[in-house]
Design a protein around this motif. Structure first.
Motif, PDB file in Angstrom:
ATOM      1  N   LYS A   1       2.398  13.422  -2.305  1.00 52.10           N
ATOM      2  CA  LYS A   1       2.341  11.990  -2.574  1.00 52.10           C
ATOM      3  C   LYS A   1       2.956  11.189  -1.426  1.00 52.10           C
ATOM      4  O   LYS A   1       2.429  10.140  -1.025  1.00 52.10           O
ATOM      5  CB  LYS A   1       3.078  11.682  -3.878  1.00 52.10           C
ATOM      6  N   SER A   2       4.059  11.684  -0.883  1.00 49.50           N
ATOM      7  CA  SER A   2       4.704  11.000   0.242  1.00 49.50           C
ATOM      8  C   SER A   2       3.800  10.988   1.475  1.00 49.50           C
ATOM      9  O   SER A   2       3.720   9.985   2.190  1.00 49.50           O
ATOM     10  CB  SER A   2       6.029  11.682   0.580  1.00 49.50           C
TER      11      SER A   2
ATOM     12  N   LEU B   1       0.821  -1.218   0.000  1.00 48.86           N
ATOM     13  CA  LEU B   1       0.000   0.000   0.000  1.00 48.86           C
ATOM     14  C   LEU B   1       0.852   1.264   0.000  1.00 48.86           C
ATOM     15  O   LEU B   1       0.422   2.306  -0.480  1.00 48.86           O
ATOM     16  CB  LEU B   1      -0.937   0.006   1.209  1.00 48.86           C
ATOM     17  N   GLY B   2       2.062   1.180   0.535  1.00 56.74           N
ATOM     18  CA  GLY B   2       2.923   2.352   0.525  1.00 56.74           C
ATOM     19  C   GLY B   2       3.359   2.754  -0.871  1.00 56.74           C
ATOM     20  O   GLY B   2       3.730   3.913  -1.109  1.00 56.74           O
TER      21      GLY B   2
ATOM     22  N   LEU C   1       0.077   7.904   4.989  1.00 48.80           N
ATOM     23  CA  LEU C   1      -1.267   7.698   5.534  1.00 48.80           C
ATOM     24  C   LEU C   1      -1.787   6.311   5.194  1.00 48.80           C
ATOM     25  O   LEU C   1      -2.357   5.617   6.050  1.00 48.80           O
ATOM     26  CB  LEU C   1      -2.213   8.770   4.994  1.00 48.80           C
ATOM     27  N   PHE C   2      -1.584   5.872   3.958  1.00 50.58           N
ATOM     28  CA  PHE C   2      -2.021   4.546   3.538  1.00 50.58           C
ATOM     29  C   PHE C   2      -1.351   3.463   4.372  1.00 50.58           C
ATOM     30  O   PHE C   2      -1.994   2.507   4.813  1.00 50.58           O
ATOM     31  CB  PHE C   2      -1.712   4.328   2.052  1.00 50.58           C
ATOM     32  N   ILE C   3      -0.042   3.598   4.586  1.00 52.38           N
ATOM     33  CA  ILE C   3       0.681   2.591   5.368  1.00 52.38           C
ATOM     34  C   ILE C   3       0.168   2.555   6.801  1.00 52.38           C
ATOM     35  O   ILE C   3      -0.040   1.483   7.385  1.00 52.38           O
ATOM     36  CB  ILE C   3       2.189   2.893   5.342  1.00 52.38           C
TER      37      ILE C   3
ATOM     38  N   TYR D   1      -2.848  -0.272  10.952  1.00 51.87           N
ATOM     39  CA  TYR D   1      -3.860  -0.257  12.012  1.00 51.87           C
ATOM     40  C   TYR D   1      -4.923  -1.319  11.760  1.00 51.87           C
ATOM     41  O   TYR D   1      -5.345  -2.027  12.686  1.00 51.87           O
ATOM     42  CB  TYR D   1      -4.504   1.127  12.100  1.00 51.87           C
ATOM     43  N   VAL D   2      -5.370  -1.427  10.495  1.00 52.86           N
ATOM     44  CA  VAL D   2      -6.384  -2.434  10.158  1.00 52.86           C
ATOM     45  C   VAL D   2      -5.839  -3.839  10.389  1.00 52.86           C
ATOM     46  O   VAL D   2      -6.537  -4.719  10.908  1.00 52.86           O
ATOM     47  CB  VAL D   2      -6.844  -2.246   8.698  1.00 52.86           C
TER      48      VAL D   2
END
Length: 212
Positions: free
Chosen positions: A188-189, A138-139, A194-196, A201-202
């Protein structure tokens, strides 16, 4: 794709055939897109490409895969899968070999067929590796294969083929607009971070999985 292929290869009884297929699908991963880009341009050429020659043999008109806004995105997706799924397949095969064989024996004694063993033993057994690979990938979701797109796209397909990195490359290094290019790179970074964070967390909340 990697999970499916890994499970199917695990069901193959011939070690020689399994290793041959494993090597064949893993080989493209080691080649750069500079090399593969030239190969794909030759294969997908509307005039001399072998794929269009096959289509013409069946009475289908040639398709400009790398010069059509309609076909460029599917072509990029399929070539990316072809290049990268061999690595994931090897990772999941290694995870499958770590599953306790007694679980398969117990499933056999309970009357489970091959499909039921795959569904109830193999997939749960590699669940944590699947979660880990998702968290790590995802990163890079916003990268979208910069080197791949840069070597395959052209101004004809900017409308559907442009990605954030190629756009930053054009306005930053070619047009010398360093300010906007830097701002987009930082944005973008931040989104990638945020995605990572969300994916980690999920993974911890729902799968009780921790990387550290």
């Amino acid at each position: 794709m990697p999970i499916t292929v890994a499970i199917l290869l695990n069901e193959v009884r011939s070690n020689k055939f399994r290793k041959t297929v494993q090597t064949a699908i893993y080989l493209p991963y080691f080649l750069s897109w500079v090399v593969l880009g030239g190969v794909m341009i030759d294969i997908l050429s509307p005039s001399q490409g072998i794929l269009n020659q096959v289509l013409n043999f069946f009475g289908i008109d040639s398709i400009f895969f790398l010069g059509s806004n309609k076909w460029f995105q599917p072509t990029i997706i399929m070539t990316d899968i072809w290049k990268g799924f061999g690595f994931g397949t090897v990772v999941y095969l290694a995870a499958i070999t770590g599953i306790d064989l007694s679980l398969y024996e117990a499933a056999t004694m309970d009357g489970a067929n091959r499909f039921q063993k795959m569904w109830h033993v193999t997939l749960p057994g590699i669940r944590m590796i699947v979660v880990l690979m998702c968290v790590l990938s995802l990163g890079n979701v916003l990268n979208a294969g910069f080197d791949q797109v840069l070597n395959l796209y052209s101004p004809q397909v900017y409308e559907t083929g442009d990605i954030i990195d190629t756009f930053i490359y054009r306005i930053g290094l070619i047009d010398a607009q360093f300010g906007p290019a830097t701002a987009m790179g930082v944005f973008k970074s931040a989104v990638s971070c945020l995605f990572i964070s969300v994916s980690y967390y999920v993974a911890y909340k729902f799968f009780d999985y921790r990387i550290f």
